[in-house]
Motif scaffolding. Structure first.
Motif, PDB file in Angstrom:
ATOM      1  N   ASP A 181       0.837  -1.211   0.000  1.00  0.00           N
ATOM      2  CA  ASP A 181       0.000   0.000   0.000  1.00  0.00           C
ATOM      3  C   ASP A 181       0.865   1.253   0.000  1.00  0.00           C
ATOM      4  OD1 ASP A 181      -2.312  -1.456  -0.014  1.00  0.00           O
ATOM      5  OD2 ASP A 181      -2.755  -1.191   2.125  1.00  0.00           O
ATOM      6  N   ARG A 203       4.901   9.566  -9.877  1.00  0.00           N
ATOM      7  CA  ARG A 203       4.612   9.728 -11.306  1.00  0.00           C
ATOM      8  C   ARG A 203       4.336  11.196 -11.613  1.00  0.00           C
ATOM      9  NH1 ARG A 203       2.015   4.769 -10.777  1.00  0.00           N
ATOM     10  NH2 ARG A 203      -0.044   5.693 -10.531  1.00  0.00           N
ATOM     11  N   ARG A 204       3.784  11.912 -10.649  1.00  0.00           N
ATOM     12  CA  ARG A 204       3.561  13.345 -10.826  1.00  0.00           C
ATOM     13  C   ARG A 204       4.838  14.139 -10.563  1.00  0.00           C
ATOM     14  NH1 ARG A 204       0.030  10.084 -10.836  1.00  0.00           N
ATOM     15  NH2 ARG A 204      -2.002  10.554 -11.675  1.00  0.00           N
ATOM     16  N   MET A 246       2.590   1.667  -3.382  1.00  0.00           N
ATOM     17  CA  MET A 246       1.662   2.138  -4.410  1.00  0.00           C
ATOM     18  C   MET A 246       1.397   3.637  -4.264  1.00  0.00           C
ATOM     19  SD  MET A 246       0.822  -0.223  -6.477  1.00  0.00           S
ATOM     20  CE  MET A 246       0.780  -1.980  -6.659  1.00  0.00           C
ATOM     21  N   SER A 247       1.287   4.109  -3.031  1.00  0.00           N
ATOM     22  CA  SER A 247       1.038   5.542  -2.843  1.00  0.00           C
ATOM     23  C   SER A 247       2.262   6.359  -3.260  1.00  0.00           C
ATOM     24  CB  SER A 247       0.639   5.849  -1.402  1.00  0.00           C
ATOM     25  OG  SER A 247       1.709   5.604  -0.529  1.00  0.00           O
ATOM     26  N   TYR A 248       3.467   5.835  -2.977  1.00  0.00           N
ATOM     27  CA  TYR A 248       4.686   6.508  -3.432  1.00  0.00           C
ATOM     28  C   TYR A 248       4.758   6.517  -4.956  1.00  0.00           C
ATOM     29  CZ  TYR A 248       6.860   6.541   1.231  1.00  0.00           C
ATOM     30  OH  TYR A 248       7.163   6.781   2.538  1.00  0.00           O
ATOM     31  N   ALA A 249       4.388   5.413  -5.579  1.00  0.00           N
ATOM     32  CA  ALA A 249       4.444   5.325  -7.040  1.00  0.00           C
ATOM     33  C   ALA A 249       3.487   6.331  -7.672  1.00  0.00           C
ATOM     34  CB  ALA A 249       4.103   3.913  -7.495  1.00  0.00           C
ATOM     35  N   TYR A 250       2.277   6.450  -7.121  1.00  0.00           N
ATOM     36  CA  TYR A 250       1.286   7.402  -7.623  1.00  0.00           C
ATOM     37  C   TYR A 250       1.815   8.822  -7.490  1.00  0.00           C
ATOM     38  CZ  TYR A 250      -3.098   9.970  -8.031  1.00  0.00           C
ATOM     39  OH  TYR A 250      -4.066  10.849  -8.411  1.00  0.00           O
ATOM     40  N   ARG A 251       2.345   9.148  -6.301  1.00  0.00           N
ATOM     41  CA  ARG A 251       2.870  10.489  -6.042  1.00  0.00           C
ATOM     42  C   ARG A 251       4.027  10.816  -6.977  1.00  0.00           C
ATOM     43  NH1 ARG A 251       6.445  10.898  -0.881  1.00  0.00           N
ATOM     44  NH2 ARG A 251       7.851   9.958  -2.393  1.00  0.00           N
TER      45      ARG A 251
END
Length: 114
Positions: A40, A50-51, A43-48
């Motif tokens: 989890d 990418r921006r 995934m939150s680091y990956a989402y952040r």
């Protein structure tokens, strides 16, 4: 009537998370509760990020353009202002690539806007 639990779906969910945690160190790769938290967070680091990647690349391009422009006696802001005034529509990615890999072409652009 006995209680029905969907063990097939439960196991599939857990297998999916443990597969995503493959390569993690220690209990993060094989203990369900620890792996779930680690995945989890990842995934939150990956989402952040990418921006954030877009921001860091823009900053890198600006740094490279600034270095190239200063060699020609202009600051970054002066150079970009003169590009806009002369209707030269090259984006920062292309300008940074020219400043880095093709200084002669970048010098020609600077000479055109001066």
């Amino acid at each position: 009537m006995p209680r029905s639990v969907n063990s097939v779906a439960k196991r599939a969910r857990r297998k999916k998370v443990l597969k995503q945690a493959k390569g993690y160190f220690g209990r993060r790769k094989n203990v369900w509760t620890v792996a779930k938290n680690a995945v989890d967070k990842a995934m939150s680091y990956a989402y952040r990020d990418r921006r954030n990647k877009k921001r860091t690349f823009r900053a890198l391009w600006i740094t490279r353009i600034n270095a190239g422009a200063r060699q020609e006696g202009l600051s970054y802001s002066q150079f970009m202002g003169k590009l806009k005034a002369n209707n030269i529509e090259l984006n920062r990615k292309v300008l940074a690539d020219l400043a880095m890999n093709n200084p002669a072409a970048f010098k020609a652009i600077v000479a055109q806007v001066k």
